[in-house]
Scaffold this active site. Structure first.
Site, PDB file in Angstrom:
ATOM      1  CG  HIS A 185      -1.833   1.163   1.323  1.00  0.00           C
ATOM      2  ND1 HIS A 185      -3.154   1.103   0.943  1.00  0.00           N
ATOM      3  CD2 HIS A 185      -1.627   2.430   1.752  1.00  0.00           C
ATOM      4  CE1 HIS A 185      -3.716   2.288   1.122  1.00  0.00           C
ATOM      5  NE2 HIS A 185      -2.813   3.121   1.621  1.00  0.00           N
ATOM      6  CD  GLU A 186       1.451   3.551   3.661  1.00  0.00           C
ATOM      7  OE1 GLU A 186       1.615   4.622   3.040  1.00  0.00           O
ATOM      8  OE2 GLU A 186       0.401   3.283   4.286  1.00  0.00           O
ATOM      9  CG  HIS A 232       0.285   6.209  -0.648  1.00  0.00           C
ATOM     10  ND1 HIS A 232      -0.728   6.938  -1.228  1.00  0.00           N
ATOM     11  CD2 HIS A 232      -0.295   5.523   0.379  1.00  0.00           C
ATOM     12  CE1 HIS A 232      -1.873   6.701  -0.572  1.00  0.00           C
ATOM     13  NE2 HIS A 232      -1.630   5.838   0.393  1.00  0.00           N
ATOM     14  CD  GLU A 279      -5.826   5.269   0.308  1.00  0.00           C
ATOM     15  OE1 GLU A 279      -4.840   6.018   0.482  1.00  0.00           O
ATOM     16  OE2 GLU A 279      -6.046   4.273   1.028  1.00  0.00           O
TER      17      GLU A 279
HETATM   18 ZN    ZN Z   1      -3.146   5.203   1.742  1.00  0.00          ZN
END
Ligand code: ZN
Length: 510
Positions: free
Chosen positions: A274-275, A278, A304
């Site tokens: 997830h990170e 980003h 996101e």
């Molecule tokens: Zn996030």
């Protein structure tokens, strides 16, 4: 007009913007340090340092000279450069940022900062003891300040509401009415999907998630995955924090964090991927526009969408596990013997309605977001008193997720956002999920072989497509426009539902 003949006012704005970026980048590194390295004794002084940097940045943004430069540059450039030329985009976004900053009186900004710094501490204590009464007066104050903030920012008096003014700070143009139009069908169909899965004849096994795996092994595992999908360790770091996040000063220094629990290695993997999503966006922002809006991410929802796409559409795909499962033994040894790719794919896609948003699976996650959107909107309108929040929260959980919230710690006190003053923020999570699903359908249309490539550990084609379609454009397009340009469609619930139903129903024997 060629870049060599840009007006002097534009050059002044450019230099000014880069100076502000130095301040913002410095603050971002201090914030990262606070979450990862700083000893507890640093809290108070660090708060003062960050407040000072924020005040300097605000003062620079509202300097009268900047307004004059903007007017002069606009006059010189309008009509001579297309609207989506980088210089015109920068002018538009500099003006937008400045107008937002000027609408908020310094006294209100200061009061919000003061109240929320105490409120965050009070919230943490209230959560620890599951004591809503302790947090209640702070939430009432924050609500009142947010109403004043919305008044200052303004919203469409014909059909709009205060929530819109606050949401626009996080997602340009987002209104409660638009969000509701997308959320209503999504809610109905997700509720139905979750009910079918809960009553399904088959449930994927959770063997891998129950293994107790040493932290060092988990760390080697997630670092391997991060490198494989394209996180650039030459321009980034991976550390630990209680709540994973992505920070850093600029595209050459992107800091992500993850967390490790004794079991649940999939939680560490999911958080890391997830990170990384980003971070890959940040690392992919155009170098030539560093320090200007064209070199910044366009919105929270688009950000996101990038994190969710790598975490879910990639990290929870069958092809990803076909590639990753044979490698598990390198990291975890004999503990993972006998676990095959099908089992891992199932394990990564288990659905289980619960109380906690940040632990939610893909099918239930957006229902958690909808509950928060609905409640904060009603509080801002004055239709729901803060005192009645716990009861309203628990009733919505019972109705939407079929779970009985045991206490406020695991209920309305679980999220940090409201204590930070952030209202109008939550829907960006779900919009991110919707955009991720829309983008993933688009990449499969443009490059049908992309999912099959995951099975060979080939992630560069997806990353390069995302770079060309999303990362390279900085703030040129807002989320809705970007989605329309890339997918040919408006943001809607359909791609996400097609994706979730297509994956989860067969896994549950439906
Ligand atoms: Zn996030």
């Amino acid at each position: 007009m060629s870049p060599t003949t840009l007006p002097a006012a534009y050059d002044s704005l450019l230099a000014h913007s880069r100076q502000r970026k130095f301040l913002e980048g410095t603050a971002a590194i201090l914030s990262w340090d606070q979450e990862t390295m700083m000893p507890p004794g640093g809290v108070e002084f660090r708060g003062d340092q960050l407040a000072q940097l924020a005040a300097l940045g605000h003062r620079m943004t509202v300097e009268p000279q900047v307004g004059e430069w903007l007017d002069r540059a606009d006059q010189a450039m309008a009509g001579r450069l297309p609207e989506d030329a980088p210089e015109r985009v920068n002018l538009r976004e500099w003006r937008r940022d400045r107008e937002k900053a000027m609408k908020l009186p310094e006294s209100l900004v200061e009061e919000l900062a003061k109240v929320t710094s105490v409120a965050q501490h009070e919230w943490a204590e209230a959560r620890r003891h599951s004591d809503f009464a302790r947090f209640r007066p702070w939430l009432e104050k924050i609500l009142e300040l947010n109403r004043r903030k919305a008044e200052c920012l303004g919203w469409n008096r014909a059909g709009g509401e205060p929530w819109d003014a606050l949401a626009d700070l996080y997602e340009k143009g987002m209104t409660a009415t638009q969000v509701e139009a997308v959320f209503t069908p999504l809610e109905r169909r997700l509720k139905d999907l979750v009910a079918r899965i809960v009553g399904a004849p088959r449930r994927p096994g959770d063997r891998f998630d129950r293994l107790e795996l040493p932290e060092a092994q988990q760390e080697a595992f997630v670092r391997f995955a991060a490198r494989a999908i394209g996180f650039d360790f030459e321009r980034g770091r991976l550390d630990r924090s209680t709540h994973p996040f992505c920070g850093g000063s600029h595209r050459g220094d992107v800091r992500i964090t993850t967390r490790f629990k004794p079991s649940l290695a999939l939680d560490a993997l999911g958080s890391t991927m997830h990170e990384c999503g980003h971070a890959i966006y940040e690392q992919g922002l155009p170098a030539e526009h560093l320090g200007t809006p064209m070199g910044e991410a366009t919105s929270l929802a688009v950000h996101e969408s990038q994190s969710r796409l790598w975490e879910n559409q990639v990290g929870r795909s069958r092809e990803f596990w076909q590639w990753m499962t044979p490698r598990l033994r390198e990291f975890f040894g004999a503990a993972v013997d006998g676990i095959d790719a099908e089992e891992m794919h199932g394990c990564a896609n288990r659905v289980s309605p619960g109380f906690i948003r940040v632990e939610a699976d893909e099918a239930t996650y957006n229902l958690h977001v909808m509950i928060r959107f609905d409640l904060e909107r009603r509080m801002l309108r004055g239709d729901l008193a803060v005192a009645d929040l716990p009861a309203a929260w628990n009733a919505r959980y019972q109705n939407l997720l079929g779970v009985t919230v045991p206490d406020d710690r695991r209920g309305c006190l679980q999220d940090v956002h409201w204590s930070m003053g952030a209202m109008g923020y939550f829907p960006t999570y779900t919009l991110g999920n919707l955009i991720a699903a829309g983008l993933f359908e688009a990449v499969k249309r443009d490059l049908p072989e992309v999912p099959a490539m995951f099975a060979r550990g080939e992630f560069a084609p997806l990353r390069e497509w995302l770079h060309a379609k999303v990362h390279a454009h900085g703030r040129r397009h807002d989320a809705a426009t970007l989605h329309r340009l890339v997918t040919g469609r408006e943001v809607s619930a359909d791609p996400l539902l097609r994706y979730l139903e297509g994956k989860l129903l067969p896994l549950h024997g439906l």
